[in-house]
Structure formats: C-alpha cells, structure tokens
Design a protein around this motif. Sequence first.
Motif, PDB file in Angstrom:
ATOM      1  N   MET A 192      52.714 -46.461  -2.181  1.00 18.01           N
ATOM      2  CA  MET A 192      54.077 -45.948  -2.766  1.00 18.01           C
ATOM      3  C   MET A 192      55.100 -45.586  -1.410  1.00 18.01           C
ATOM      4  O   MET A 192      56.279 -45.827  -1.583  1.00 18.01           O
TER       5      MET A 192
ATOM      6  N   LEU B 288      51.151 -37.586 -14.746  1.00 16.36           N
ATOM      7  CA  LEU B 288      51.121 -38.010 -13.258  1.00 16.36           C
ATOM      8  C   LEU B 288      50.364 -37.285 -12.457  1.00 16.36           C
ATOM      9  O   LEU B 288      50.525 -35.972 -12.362  1.00 16.36           O
TER      10      LEU B 288
ATOM     11  N   ASP C  39      50.982 -40.564  -7.674  1.00 13.56           N
ATOM     12  CA  ASP C  39      52.096 -41.266  -8.660  1.00 13.56           C
ATOM     13  C   ASP C  39      53.357 -40.745  -8.317  1.00 13.56           C
ATOM     14  O   ASP C  39      54.382 -41.716  -8.736  1.00 13.56           O
ATOM     15  N   PHE C  40      53.694 -39.541  -7.603  1.00 14.56           N
ATOM     16  CA  PHE C  40      55.100 -39.187  -7.389  1.00 14.56           C
ATOM     17  C   PHE C  40      55.129 -38.387  -6.132  1.00 14.56           C
ATOM     18  O   PHE C  40      53.932 -37.519  -5.810  1.00 14.56           O
TER      19      PHE C  40
ATOM     20  N   LYS D 215      58.482 -40.996 -13.952  1.00 11.03           N
ATOM     21  CA  LYS D 215      57.954 -42.341 -13.930  1.00 11.03           C
ATOM     22  C   LYS D 215      57.071 -42.101 -12.605  1.00 11.03           C
ATOM     23  O   LYS D 215      57.436 -41.580 -11.589  1.00 11.03           O
ATOM     24  N   LYS D 216      55.956 -43.079 -12.612  1.00 14.26           N
ATOM     25  CA  LYS D 216      55.503 -43.278 -11.131  1.00 14.26           C
ATOM     26  C   LYS D 216      56.404 -43.770 -10.124  1.00 14.26           C
ATOM     27  O   LYS D 216      57.437 -44.290 -10.221  1.00 14.26           O
TER      28      LYS D 216
END
Length: 438
Positions: A1, A152, A157-158, A122-123
């Motif tokens: 990410m 999440l 994820d974030f 959102k991711k």
Amino acid sequence: MKELLLAKIRNKNITVGVVGLGYVGLPLAVEKAKAGYKTIGFDVQKEKVEMVNAGHNYIGDVVNEDLEEIVKSGMLSATTDFSFVRDVDFIAICVPTPLDEHQQPDISYVRESTISVAKYLKKGTMVVLESTTYPGTTEDLIRPLLEDGSGLKCGEDFYLGFSPERVDPGNLLYKTKNTPKVVGAIGKDATEVIAEMYRHVLEGDVYEVSSPAVAEMEKILENTYRNINIGLVNELAILCHKMDISMWEVVDAAKTKPYGFQAFYPGPGLGGHCIPLDPYYLSWKAREYGFHTSMIEASGMINDRMPEYCVDRCGAVLNKFGKAINGAKVLVLGVAYKQDIDDYRESPALRVIDILEKRGAEVIYFDPWIPKYKNHHGEIKTGLKSLEKEIIADADLVVITAAHTNIDYKYIAENAQAIFDAKNAMKNIDERDNIEVL
C-alpha cells in the motif's frame, strides 16, 4: 500500500477530501487543488458548500481569484454528501473543537465527522485529523470509529495520522502554503506517506514525529506557551498600573535583549479559536492521570479576568470626569480578536461589551472588518458604518479593544472626551491628556 500511494502522490493521481470548510479547511482545500490534486470539500453547512461551488470566498486567508479559478477548472468542488468519501484517497478532518459550558472538550464535531467518513472509507485511503485536540484522540477515538464503521484495519487497509493545523488569520507572512507542518501517524509507513502528501502541496518543511500523540501534544504546547506568557504580561500589567509604570514600555525595553526573551503584550483578554481554548484540553486530559496543570490553570484565570479588569479601568476613567458606567455612552473600537481580521471567535471585546452593558452603559461599536456579530446570547449586534466626529464627541468614553491599522487614531484622540486604550493603539499620539492605557 505504501509504494502504491507514494506513486499516486508523485503522479498527482490522488483525490483529496477536506472535511470542514472553515478557517482551516478551506485554505487547505485551496492549496491541495492549486497543487494539482482534485479536491472535494465536505461540510454540513449548505451555505458554505454553495458559496464554494459558486467560487465565492468567505475566508480572509484565501485569495478570491485562486478560489474562483480552481472551482471553474473543476479542481475544487464542495458537497454535503459524504458518500463521495468513497472517491477520495486522502481525507483531512478540519472541524471545530470548542469547549462546552463546563470548560471541557467538545469533540462531537470530530466524532460525527469521523463516523460519516467511516461509512464510505475505502482501502488505501489516508486519513488525517487536523483539528486541535487532546493527546490520544487519534488513536483512542478516531481509530476505533474508523475501524468499526468501515470494517477496515488501520495500518493494513488505511493509514491514519494527526497533523495539527497552524493557521494565524491575518498573518501577512505565514499562510497555509508556507507554514511548516508536523506529522505524526500510526506506524512508520503511514507517517512517511502522509508526510509525503503534504510535501507535494506545501512549501514549508514537513517535520515527522513518532506518533499522533506527540503531534497532538506539540500543538497544545504551541498554544499553551502563548497562553501562559500572555497571562504573565497581563498580570504584570495590573501590577504596573498600581506602580504607575507602563508595561508597554517595559516590554519594549526587555525585547532589546537579543536572546532569551520573546515579547508578549497585555490586552483585554484572549481571543481566537486556539489560544484561549487549547490549554483546557490538556488540563482536562491531565486529570485522567491525577495531575493538575497548575501553571496553565493560573494563566487561564488571569486571562479570563482581563475583560472585567478592563471594564473596572473604564469605570475609573469615567470617575475622573465625574461619571459612572451606569448611564454612560461608550464607543468600543474593534470587536475582532486581533487587529486587521474579520474573526471575532472568543474575542475578549465581546465580553467587555457584555460587562459594560450589564453595568448599565449604553454601548455602540465600530469595526471596519466586522459590520455585525452574534454575541454570546445569540443576539445580532450591528456596528456603526463610519466614525463621525459627532458620534466620537458624544461618547463619554472610547474604548479600544482591537488595534486595527485602518482607524485614524489621531482623529479619535482629537475628538474624544476620554479614551481607554487596551491595545496601546495610540502609542504614537503626542497629546495624551484624554488617553489612559492598559
């Protein structure tokens, strides 16, 4: 990410969301859009959203032409619909953090905004809180709200961090664009990515710290430092008056020392969103650890009593002319919390006016920046449109509570019966028989 987001930042393939389009949020949204990142502003106030979408500016630190241009180009838009959060990759939460009636933190705006964001998160999104708050808010409040509301996981994820706003309305040198930024996030990857996002938008240095709590405490320190030092000079100003010494001259003399001293000046109290409020956030949090911030609380008491002290001084000035506050006509100059701005949040001038009226004075005001304001009782007060000679001369007392530079103080001094100058705005006036200074 991390690598994906860093690439998207470099390629300006990031859509930015800014929650709260006030004194902090709108300038930040404008700078993000000017830097080439498509930006969506979120606000629950429909009026603000409509003004932004029409390209109409309402914040002094935003250049009208900049806002109009980025709105026309499609780089900035605003909405009350938080479902558009699903379209953004970076979200800055810039909502108010006031005190409640018990002088305790009111984080309801932060909580409600976070819940609204979590529904559509959102991711691969970066979330940053910019609202000033107590240490622990980002990790103990924001993180679980986002995780529970979105399903999440933070760090996987974030990314989540805290980067305190540094907005000084009316500052001609430092704006959002060139003021250094502090970033503290949960995890090294989050810190690196969020800091990189700010570096691609701002000209000021971006300083990374080890955690959101450090960044949160750093912001409190900035404003507590000013609160305490202003409290010190306000207390000394009261003493200096008793000793027939000018505190203003004392400070000017002290600041000739080239090291170890920073000049702070007395005044009718503290105003603005940060300095009068933020220290109470730390005092409140400290009690959780069985600790009392005695110095902070002492300075708060000193600064809080300054409006009443100023009114007492007004009464003493009137007494010299054989008059009382009750029934006196008082003209107040300046209701902004500092010079040359249109911001009256927490302005001590409003408290000065309230106390004068409670003691029976007939108060009118003039502020070239603020034609009307809403007082603590929700009443709309309308100011004079101009300063006519007859109005000045008719007032039993003129009280200066904001040193706006676009007021002719010589003209005031020549026509006023008596003046109480709480800001030393008349320091350059030679004939001073009718002037008394805080």
